[in-house]
Design an enzyme around this catalytic site. Structure first.
Site, PDB file in Angstrom:
ATOM      1  N   HIS A   1       1.696   4.398  -2.880  1.00  0.00           N
ATOM      2  CA  HIS A   1       1.649   5.859  -2.776  1.00  0.00           C
ATOM      3  C   HIS A   1       2.880   6.491  -3.415  1.00  0.00           C
ATOM      4  O   HIS A   1       2.791   7.540  -4.056  1.00  0.00           O
ATOM      5  CB  HIS A   1       1.557   6.279  -1.314  1.00  0.00           C
ATOM      6  CG  HIS A   1       0.200   6.130  -0.716  1.00  0.00           C
ATOM      7  ND1 HIS A   1      -0.957   6.458  -1.392  1.00  0.00           N
ATOM      8  CD2 HIS A   1      -0.198   5.696   0.514  1.00  0.00           C
ATOM      9  CE1 HIS A   1      -2.006   6.232  -0.606  1.00  0.00           C
ATOM     10  NE2 HIS A   1      -1.566   5.771   0.544  1.00  0.00           N
TER      11      HIS A   1
ATOM     12  N   HIS B   1       0.833  -1.203   0.000  1.00  0.00           N
ATOM     13  CA  HIS B   1       0.000   0.000   0.000  1.00  0.00           C
ATOM     14  C   HIS B   1       0.870   1.256   0.000  1.00  0.00           C
ATOM     15  O   HIS B   1       0.666   2.169  -0.817  1.00  0.00           O
ATOM     16  CB  HIS B   1      -0.907  -0.005   1.239  1.00  0.00           C
ATOM     17  CG  HIS B   1      -1.709   1.245   1.446  1.00  0.00           C
ATOM     18  ND1 HIS B   1      -3.052   1.327   1.157  1.00  0.00           N
ATOM     19  CD2 HIS B   1      -1.353   2.467   1.928  1.00  0.00           C
ATOM     20  CE1 HIS B   1      -3.494   2.553   1.431  1.00  0.00           C
ATOM     21  NE2 HIS B   1      -2.484   3.261   1.912  1.00  0.00           N
ATOM     22  N   GLU B   2       1.846   1.301   0.891  1.00  0.00           N
ATOM     23  CA  GLU B   2       2.658   2.512   1.028  1.00  0.00           C
ATOM     24  C   GLU B   2       3.579   2.715  -0.179  1.00  0.00           C
ATOM     25  O   GLU B   2       3.798   3.846  -0.611  1.00  0.00           O
ATOM     26  CB  GLU B   2       3.455   2.466   2.330  1.00  0.00           C
ATOM     27  CG  GLU B   2       2.601   2.380   3.599  1.00  0.00           C
ATOM     28  CD  GLU B   2       1.658   3.558   3.784  1.00  0.00           C
ATOM     29  OE1 GLU B   2       1.812   4.578   3.077  1.00  0.00           O
ATOM     30  OE2 GLU B   2       0.750   3.462   4.628  1.00  0.00           O
TER      31      GLU B   2
ATOM     32  N   HIS C   1      -5.441   7.191  -2.366  1.00  0.00           N
ATOM     33  CA  HIS C   1      -6.351   6.251  -1.707  1.00  0.00           C
ATOM     34  C   HIS C   1      -7.520   5.924  -2.634  1.00  0.00           C
ATOM     35  O   HIS C   1      -8.100   6.820  -3.257  1.00  0.00           O
ATOM     36  CB  HIS C   1      -6.873   6.838  -0.398  1.00  0.00           C
ATOM     37  CG  HIS C   1      -5.871   6.794   0.712  1.00  0.00           C
ATOM     38  ND1 HIS C   1      -5.600   7.856   1.527  1.00  0.00           N
ATOM     39  CD2 HIS C   1      -5.048   5.791   1.130  1.00  0.00           C
ATOM     40  CE1 HIS C   1      -4.672   7.525   2.405  1.00  0.00           C
ATOM     41  NE2 HIS C   1      -4.315   6.288   2.182  1.00  0.00           N
ATOM     42  N   CYS C   2      -7.843   4.658  -2.710  1.00  0.00           N
ATOM     43  CA  CYS C   2      -8.894   4.204  -3.633  1.00  0.00           C
ATOM     44  C   CYS C   2     -10.270   4.381  -2.997  1.00  0.00           C
ATOM     45  O   CYS C   2     -10.489   4.030  -1.847  1.00  0.00           O
ATOM     46  CB  CYS C   2      -8.667   2.738  -3.996  1.00  0.00           C
ATOM     47  SG  CYS C   2      -9.879   2.114  -5.171  1.00  0.00           S
TER      48      CYS C   2
ATOM     49  N   CYS D   1      -7.835  -3.122  -6.934  1.00  0.00           N
ATOM     50  CA  CYS D   1      -9.011  -3.143  -7.795  1.00  0.00           C
ATOM     51  C   CYS D   1      -8.540  -2.907  -9.228  1.00  0.00           C
ATOM     52  O   CYS D   1      -7.393  -2.502  -9.461  1.00  0.00           O
ATOM     53  CB  CYS D   1     -10.001  -2.064  -7.358  1.00  0.00           C
ATOM     54  SG  CYS D   1      -9.498  -0.378  -7.814  1.00  0.00           S
TER      55      CYS D   1
ATOM     56  N   CYS E   1      -6.981   0.708  -9.965  1.00  0.00           N
ATOM     57  CA  CYS E   1      -5.627   0.892  -9.427  1.00  0.00           C
ATOM     58  C   CYS E   1      -4.633  -0.057 -10.088  1.00  0.00           C
ATOM     59  O   CYS E   1      -3.459   0.286 -10.258  1.00  0.00           O
ATOM     60  CB  CYS E   1      -5.637   0.699  -7.916  1.00  0.00           C
ATOM     61  SG  CYS E   1      -6.546   1.996  -7.028  1.00  0.00           S
TER      62      CYS E   1
ATOM     63  N   CYS F   1     -10.120  -2.539  -2.257  1.00  0.00           N
ATOM     64  CA  CYS F   1      -8.786  -2.444  -2.841  1.00  0.00           C
ATOM     65  C   CYS F   1      -7.767  -2.269  -1.718  1.00  0.00           C
ATOM     66  O   CYS F   1      -8.062  -1.656  -0.686  1.00  0.00           O
ATOM     67  CB  CYS F   1      -8.761  -1.230  -3.777  1.00  0.00           C
ATOM     68  SG  CYS F   1      -7.163  -0.870  -4.559  1.00  0.00           S
TER      69      CYS F   1
END
Length: 362
Positions: free
Chosen positions: A259, A255-256, A265-266, A290, A293, A271
């Protein structure tokens, strides 16, 4: 409880765009890739579901943000871009990793393997673990939870100096010690500098016992600590590495880094890039992206979507290791990663999608 359900047309535009050039790029994808991505706007898709908000404390409710569709991502002049020279992800472990029989080396290998599958086509390099004292960072005892914390901003300064100049796209520090960004803040899960391609993230609060009175990381006496005496970190408790902590670590790391690639952010579908305000919400996020993304990341990295899914879900990560290695690590590794693998396999078996053959036997 509230379900965020976008219309078919809104999702289709967010994924494909109305821009002629971007539509053409989409049409150039292979049919098997488009078949999977098109699930984004199929009514009642079981592959990609709407986001469900469980309370007002969830991220979207408490942190209103504009959405980011594919076209906005693609045209963002501020996002970091890979080059033929700068294409490696570096991970710097800081401090001890786990009061457990599982070694730091094993844990780092699982994170590396998963991250390389997620960011398919890129190299993930784990740097040698360093003690907290090597960073020269500030530290304190949290007055509320009585656990040790290290200063996130100081760690970013250290990582900036440590980032390899030859091939690094980004460098991320990971630690099992809690973080704080400034004296007035209670804690922070992580902090990043997206323009400089670096971040620092803590997995300390992913320990299921962190908020309990019996948490072993609580210090018996809280006192002012000498700023240059790091001996307090010698033998300091860090949570055991188990399957749940590994699963949470994989989600946070990918996740990070997402970025750093420029993914916001989705807010489209469930996601891994959804924001999370608390651990319960973080646990509800799926492991993967998702379709919207996923298309963003595919355009940034250039992988083949089907091949990525084969590596991420179908291959046995770590299968080339010796048998004794696999026996010693199978519990933590399989418990975490089999969740994602079994979900995709179950869906494919139950629904017999038209792209099944090209996905599995291409």
């Amino acid at each position: 409880m509230k379900i965020i359900k976008h219309s078919e047309q809104v999702l289709k535009t967010a994924l494909i765009s109305k821009n002629t050039q971007l539509v053409k790029l989409y049409e150039n994808l292979e049919s098997s890739e488009k078949c999977l991505l098109n699930e984004a706007f199929q009514p009642n898709s079981v592959l990609f579901r709407p986001i469900t908000l469980h309370s007002e404390s969830d991220w979207i409710s408490s942190h209103p943000e504009p959405t980011q569709d594919f076209e906005q991502f693609y045209n963002d002049p501020c996002r970091s871009r890979l080059t033929s020279q700068k294409n490696a992800i570096y991970v710097q472990p800081i401090g001890s990793f786990g009061d457990t029989k599982v070694s730091t080396e094993d844990y780092m290998k699982w994170l590396k393997d998963y991250c390389e599958a997620f960011y398919y086509g890129l190299s993930v390099k784990i740097l040698e673990p360093i003690p907290v004292s090597h960073t020269g960072c500030g530290f304190r005892v949290n007055e509320y939870t009585c656990n040790l914390q290290i200063h996130a901003g100081d760690l970013l300064k250290y990582l900036k100096k440590k980032k390899p100049k030859e091939d690094a796209f980004c460098i991320v520090g990971i630690t099992m010690i809690d973080l704080y960004p400034r004296e007035s803040w209670n804690f922070v899960f992580g902090q990043a500098s997206l323009t400089e391609g670096m971040g620092i993230f803590s997995f300390a609060r992913y320990d299921s016992d962190f908020y309990s009175a019996s948490y072993k990381g609580r210090l018996q006496s809280v006192k002012k600590l000498p700023s240059a005496d790091y001996s307090i970190f010698d033998g300091y408790y860090t949570p055991a590495i188990n399957s749940m902590l590994l699963l949470r670590s994989c989600k946070t790391l990918t996740h990070e880094i997402g970025h750093i690639f420029g993914l916001h952010h989705c807010q489209w579908l469930q996601c891994v890039m959804q924001g999370s305000n608390h651990l319960e919400e973080s646990d509800r996020r799926p492991l993967d992206l998702c379709p919207i993304c996923l298309r963003k990341l595919q355009s940034a990295v250039g992988f083949h979507i089907v091949e990525r899914y084969q590596i991420l879900y179908m291959d046995d990560i770590g299968s080339n290791e010796p048998d004794n290695y696999k026996r010693s690590t199978v519990t933590c590794q399989n418990d975490a990663l089999i969740i994602a693998q079994s979900t995709v396999v179950h869906i494919l078996q139950e629904h017999q999608f038209s792209f099944k053959n090209s996905l599995l036997y291409r």
